[in-house]
Design a protein around this motif. Structure first.
Motif, PDB file in Angstrom:
ATOM      1  N   ARG A   1       0.851  -1.181   0.000  1.00 18.76           N
ATOM      2  CA  ARG A   1       0.000   0.000   0.000  1.00 18.76           C
ATOM      3  C   ARG A   1       0.888   1.232   0.000  1.00 18.76           C
ATOM      4  N   CYS A   2       0.362   2.352  -0.479  1.00 18.89           N
ATOM      5  CA  CYS A   2       1.102   3.616  -0.474  1.00 18.89           C
ATOM      6  C   CYS A   2       0.359   4.634   0.380  1.00 18.89           C
ATOM      7  N   MET A   3       1.085   5.261   1.314  1.00 17.06           N
ATOM      8  CA  MET A   3       0.500   6.269   2.194  1.00 17.06           C
ATOM      9  C   MET A   3       1.547   7.341   2.473  1.00 17.06           C
TER      10      MET A   3
ATOM     11  N   VAL B   1       3.654  -4.244   3.215  1.00 14.88           N
ATOM     12  CA  VAL B   1       4.458  -3.019   3.242  1.00 14.88           C
ATOM     13  C   VAL B   1       3.590  -1.803   2.953  1.00 14.88           C
ATOM     14  N   VAL B   2       3.767  -0.758   3.764  1.00 16.14           N
ATOM     15  CA  VAL B   2       3.181   0.543   3.484  1.00 16.14           C
ATOM     16  C   VAL B   2       4.336   1.451   3.046  1.00 16.14           C
ATOM     17  N   GLU B   3       4.337   1.801   1.765  1.00 12.68           N
ATOM     18  CA  GLU B   3       5.432   2.577   1.199  1.00 12.68           C
ATOM     19  C   GLU B   3       5.072   4.057   1.110  1.00 12.68           C
ATOM     20  N   PRO B   4       6.088   4.935   1.109  1.00 13.79           N
ATOM     21  CA  PRO B   4       5.817   6.372   0.931  1.00 13.79           C
ATOM     22  C   PRO B   4       5.212   6.648  -0.436  1.00 13.79           C
ATOM     23  N   GLN B   5       4.270   7.582  -0.463  1.00 15.79           N
ATOM     24  CA  GLN B   5       3.697   7.979  -1.752  1.00 15.79           C
ATOM     25  C   GLN B   5       4.734   8.752  -2.547  1.00 15.79           C
TER      26      GLN B   5
END
Length: 421
Positions: free
Chosen positions: A244-246, A416-420
């Motif tokens: 995901r991207c946040m 994983v939550v990756e930087p936008q």
């Protein structure tokens, strides 16, 4: 019944009422506060069930929604009643449990009566259900904006294909829009039966009087408990990686190893202790792998480990922030394979076993945590204080066998939550 645990210098009083409600008293002489928790063996994973010959496939988030609505009575809000007595109440819903609790320094019997009355007396109308949708919708929005929570949800979506543990505990704004008073009444009848619930009191109280109050204010009849449906199982994970991207400064991740479900006669408490020990040996904050990853700046102080047991499943979980989650994954999987082949170093096994044992000893001086642990144990037909004897049964071979299961192909998933960008 009274039971002594002399090695732990603890004792407990237990009783089961005629309606099936289990009551446990954990005395804590000299403590100023008394804590009581009334819980139902009903969580977010229990959305699909059969009760009284009818199949229910309820919207996601119904257990959490029901928790919110239970505080409202025809004669007022239970929170306001607790405020008048000076008690501190709250509630929570997990994947496997819904619990209501309070702590107080005096007027314990009065507070216990309030607790029992509102939990066993449902009151739902179209108007108050509609009002709650807006409140819970805001809570869901906050959870959707929390990177750690999104990593957690993503992990179970990676580990399981059909199990309801894939769904966020609070559901979604779309799913809660389908919840009606009839849905809530059906769930309350199916799972808030006294025989599916437990009351645990930790502190200083009159146990006989507490049992008398519980018998008076809990239902005399105990409806049959709903038969739950969790879908079909398979050994391998659903997805190897979920991304995901946040808006985060650096990636946040959770790495999970899918373990086998409990055997029919297996102790849930022992499995939890074994899993907790194994994951700490693997990458706990005193393990060689943790030191290596920390030195390479691949993990930080927020890195943590856990082991969870759910209906028809179990998983080891570890994670935190990292500039390179895939590198952490590769190192952890390599260490799992090594431990599965060689086993844990004897000194490391002994040190970690003592550390985990010490953590559980500390729980005994924290009434809220102690009572919560006991409720979970009761639902598995055990007592939390049995952990001391169960620890003695855990050997290095048990831990190595667990690593061998984790080392099988397609048993791990990375969320994983990756930087936008």
């Amino acid at each position: 019944m009274s039971k002594q645990y002399s090695a732990l210098r603890e004792r407990m009083e237990t009783r089961t009422l005629d309606n099936g409600l289990r009551i446990c008293y954990l005395p804590k002489e000299g403590f100023s506060k008394t804590f009581a928790i009334l819980a139902a063996n009903f969580g977010s994973v229990d959305a699909s069930f059969t009760c009284e010959g009818r199949r229910y496939d309820t919207p996601a988030g119904v257990a959490h929604f029901l928790e919110h609505k239970m505080f409202e009575d025809q004669d007022g809000n239970a929170l306001q009643k607790f405020a008048r007595t000076g008690a501190s109440p709250n509630a929570f819903t997990s994947q496997t449990m819904t619990a209501y609790h309070f702590s107080c320094t005096d007027r314990f019997e009065e507070n216990l009566e309030i607790l029992l009355k509102f939990v066993f007396t449902p009151y739902f109308t179209e108007e108050n259900v509609q009002k709650e949708r807006g409140i819970i919708g805001q809570e869901i929005g906050m959870m959707d904006d929390t990177p750690g929570w999104q990593a957690f949800v993503g992990l179970f979506q990676g580990l399981y294909r059909t199990h309801p543990v894939r769904v966020s505990i609070a559901g979604s704004t779309e799913s809660i829009a389908q919840i009606t008073p009839e849905t809530l009444y059906a769930c309350h009848r199916a799972f808030y039966s006294p025989k599916n619930m437990a009351l645990v009191i930790c502190g200083t109280a009159d146990f006989d009087e507490a049992c008398r109050i519980a018998a008076q204010f809990s239902p005399q009849d105990a409806p049959e408990i709903g038969r739950r449906h969790y879908g079909t199982r398979r050994e391998t994970v659903n997805e190897l990686t979920v991304t995901r991207c946040m808006q985060v400064s650096q990636p946040q991740f959770l790495l999970g190893f899918k373990d086998i479900p409990l055997e029919p006669d297996e102790s849930r408490l022992r499995r939890s202790l074994l899993g907790e020990l194994a994951v700490r040996i693997l990458c706990g904050d005193n393990s060689p792998l943790y030191a290596s990853l920390y030195e390479k700046r691949l993990i930080g102080r927020d890195f943590d480990t856990d082991y969870t047991v759910i209906p028809e499943g179990a998983a080891a979980i570890l994670g935190g922030e990292s500039r390179d989650p895939e590198a952490v994954r590769a190192a952890v999987e390599q260490e799992v394979a090594r431990l599965a082949h060689e086993g844990a170093d004897h000194a490391l096994f002994s040190r970690m076993k003592k550390a985990v044992y010490g953590l559980h000893l500390r729980v005994l001086d924290a009434p809220e945590s102690y009572a919560r642990q006991e409720v979970g144990a009761l639902f598995a037909g055990e007592h939390y204080l049995d952990f001391a004897a169960l620890f003695d049964t855990i050997s290095p071979d048990d831990v190595q066998a667990m690593f061998a299961r984790w080392a099988r192909r397609d048993r791990s998933s990375l969320s994983v939550v990756e930087p936008q960008q």
